[in-house]
Enzyme design. Structure first.
Site, PDB file in Angstrom:
ATOM      1  N   GLY A   1      -9.487   5.328  -5.245  1.00 24.45           N
ATOM      2  CA  GLY A   1      -8.209   4.645  -5.442  1.00 24.45           C
ATOM      3  C   GLY A   1      -7.091   5.202  -4.576  1.00 24.45           C
ATOM      4  N   VAL A   2      -5.913   5.331  -5.159  1.00 25.19           N
ATOM      5  CA  VAL A   2      -4.749   5.838  -4.424  1.00 25.19           C
ATOM      6  C   VAL A   2      -5.019   7.263  -3.935  1.00 25.19           C
ATOM      7  CG1 VAL A   2      -2.296   6.398  -4.593  1.00 25.19           C
ATOM      8  CG2 VAL A   2      -3.183   4.437  -5.835  1.00 25.19           C
ATOM      9  N   ASP A   3      -5.598   8.068  -4.792  1.00 22.52           N
ATOM     10  CA  ASP A   3      -5.897   9.472  -4.471  1.00 22.52           C
ATOM     11  C   ASP A   3      -6.726   9.558  -3.183  1.00 22.52           C
ATOM     12  OD1 ASP A   3      -6.004  12.190  -4.841  1.00 22.52           O
ATOM     13  OD2 ASP A   3      -7.361  12.144  -6.565  1.00 22.52           O
TER      14      ASP A   3
ATOM     15  N   ASP B   1       0.878  -1.177   0.000  1.00 19.76           N
ATOM     16  CA  ASP B   1       0.000   0.000   0.000  1.00 19.76           C
ATOM     17  C   ASP B   1       0.910   1.221   0.000  1.00 19.76           C
ATOM     18  OD1 ASP B   1      -1.561   2.191   0.717  1.00 19.76           O
ATOM     19  OD2 ASP B   1      -2.811   1.022   2.083  1.00 19.76           O
TER      20      ASP B   1
HETATM   21  N1  AR6 Z   1      -1.369   1.517  -2.950  1.00 18.46           N
HETATM   22  C1  AR6 Z   1      -0.829   1.129  -4.133  1.00 18.46           C
HETATM   23  N2  AR6 Z   1      -1.569   0.937  -5.251  1.00 18.46           N
HETATM   24  C2  AR6 Z   1      -2.902   1.131  -5.152  1.00 18.46           C
HETATM   25  C3  AR6 Z   1      -3.541   1.533  -3.950  1.00 18.46           C
HETATM   26  C4  AR6 Z   1      -2.702   1.729  -2.817  1.00 18.46           C
HETATM   27  N3  AR6 Z   1      -3.209   2.120  -1.649  1.00 18.46           N
HETATM   28  N4  AR6 Z   1      -4.885   1.653  -4.194  1.00 18.46           N
HETATM   29  C5  AR6 Z   1      -5.070   1.331  -5.497  1.00 18.46           C
HETATM   30  N5  AR6 Z   1      -3.895   1.009  -6.072  1.00 18.46           N
HETATM   31  P1  AR6 Z   1      -6.152   4.444  -9.369  1.00 18.46           P
HETATM   32  P2  AR6 Z   1      -5.791   5.836 -11.935  1.00 18.46           P
HETATM   33  C6  AR6 Z   1      -3.595   0.633  -7.467  1.00 18.46           C
HETATM   34  O1  AR6 Z   1      -7.579   4.170  -9.703  1.00 18.46           O
HETATM   35  O2  AR6 Z   1      -6.122   4.621 -12.715  1.00 18.46           O
HETATM   36  C7  AR6 Z   1      -8.875   8.460  -8.686  1.00 18.46           C
HETATM   37  O3  AR6 Z   1     -10.255   8.553  -8.379  1.00 18.46           O
HETATM   38  C8  AR6 Z   1      -4.764   0.215  -8.326  1.00 18.46           C
HETATM   39  O4  AR6 Z   1      -5.010  -1.180  -8.148  1.00 18.46           O
HETATM   40  O5  AR6 Z   1      -5.816   4.921  -7.998  1.00 18.46           O
HETATM   41  O6  AR6 Z   1      -4.616   6.664 -12.375  1.00 18.46           O
HETATM   42  C9  AR6 Z   1      -8.284   9.800  -9.085  1.00 18.46           C
HETATM   43  O7  AR6 Z   1      -8.892  10.878  -8.398  1.00 18.46           O
HETATM   44  C10 AR6 Z   1      -4.253   0.533  -9.718  1.00 18.46           C
HETATM   45  O8  AR6 Z   1      -3.421  -0.528 -10.199  1.00 18.46           O
HETATM   46  O9  AR6 Z   1      -5.507   5.538 -10.373  1.00 18.46           O
HETATM   47  C11 AR6 Z   1      -8.568   9.855 -10.561  1.00 18.46           C
HETATM   48  O10 AR6 Z   1      -9.857  10.348 -10.834  1.00 18.46           O
HETATM   49  C12 AR6 Z   1      -3.355   1.755  -9.511  1.00 18.46           C
HETATM   50  O11 AR6 Z   1      -3.112   1.795  -8.105  1.00 18.46           O
HETATM   51  C13 AR6 Z   1      -8.451   8.413 -10.991  1.00 18.46           C
HETATM   52  O12 AR6 Z   1      -8.735   7.628  -9.824  1.00 18.46           O
HETATM   53  C14 AR6 Z   1      -3.949   3.067  -9.956  1.00 18.46           C
HETATM   54  O13 AR6 Z   1      -5.336   3.101  -9.660  1.00 18.46           O
HETATM   55  C15 AR6 Z   1      -7.073   8.041 -11.457  1.00 18.46           C
HETATM   56  O14 AR6 Z   1      -7.091   6.729 -11.936  1.00 18.46           O
END
Ligand code: AR6
Length: 183
Positions: A38-40, A16
């Site tokens: 997600g991460v954000d 994470d």
């Molecule tokens: N640590 C590491 N990786 C993670 C975590 C974590 N805590 N949580 C999710 N992932 P995403 P995007 C992975 O959706 O595609 C947001 O709403 C996840 O499995 O976070 O760039 C923003 O505000 C995936 O492989 O980012 C934007 O609107 C990767 O991190 C939008 O999502 C990225 O998933 C951005 O979408």
């Protein structure tokens, strides 16, 4: 897995990203910089309100219309272990016909360049765009690893780059790509 690239170490792990103790972690944000899922979402909820306050200031001053795809900005890390958060915006996957590959490369490169310009030595990245934004991870991982290789071979100022993958499956794909590119 740890790989020596020039003077730097590239590490690939499962975890994470909000738990990582690095100088900076990278947030795959959206152009509003006002948070999301997600991460954000995880970064803002663990990092606390200071990060959002700083994002609001960036919007008011530098980017009133939002942060364009591929660009990067920096805030403090709030309550996170990381001292800084670098916010970047990856491309939404639209089938691969809309310069998504170039924009994804820019998101990684501009985050790395900003880190170096701030004297950051260690930085952790998630897999940008492969969650909500739908970029196929097989293709995104090739771009990510190649962009690191090119950058770190030319730019020796970062000590460590950590790729933090969220699932065994994602880690496996990145490890496979890293072996193809480096070995
Ligand atoms: N640590 C590491 N990786 C993670 C975590 C974590 N805590 N949580 C999710 N992932 P995403 P995007 C992975 O959706 O595609 C947001 O709403 C996840 O499995 O976070 O760039 C923003 O505000 C995936 O492989 O980012 C934007 O609107 C990767 O991190 C939008 O999502 C990225 O998933 C951005 O979408």
């Amino acid at each position: 897995m740890e790989i020596q690239v020039g003077n730097s170490i590239l590490e690939l792990i499962k975890g994470d990203i909000t738990d990582i103790s690095a100088d900076a972690i990278v947030n795959p944000a959206n152009s509003s910089l006002m948070g999301g899922g997600g991460v954000d979402g995880a970064i803002h909820s663990k990092g606390g309100p200071k990060i959002l306050e700083e994002c609001k200031r960036i919007r008011e001053t530098e980017w009133p219309d939002g942060l364009p795809t591929g660009k990067a900005v920096i805030t403090s890390g709030g309550n996170l272990k990381a001292k800084y958060v670098i916010h970047t915006v990856g491309p939404v996957w639209l089938g691969g016909f809309h310069v998504e590959a170039e924009l994804l490369k820019q998101a990684y490169r501009n985050s790395l360049k900003l880190a170096v310009s701030k004297g950051i030595k260690s930085i952790a990245f998630p897999s940008i765009s492969t969650g909500a934004y739908g970029y196929p991870i097989e293709e995104a991982s090739q771009i990510a690893v190649k962009t690191f290789k090119d950058f770190l071979e030319k730019e020796g100022k970062l000590e460590k780059v950590i790729f933090v993958l969220f699932s065994d499956y994602d880690l496996e794909i990145y490890l496979h790509v890293a072996k193809q590119i480096f070995i």
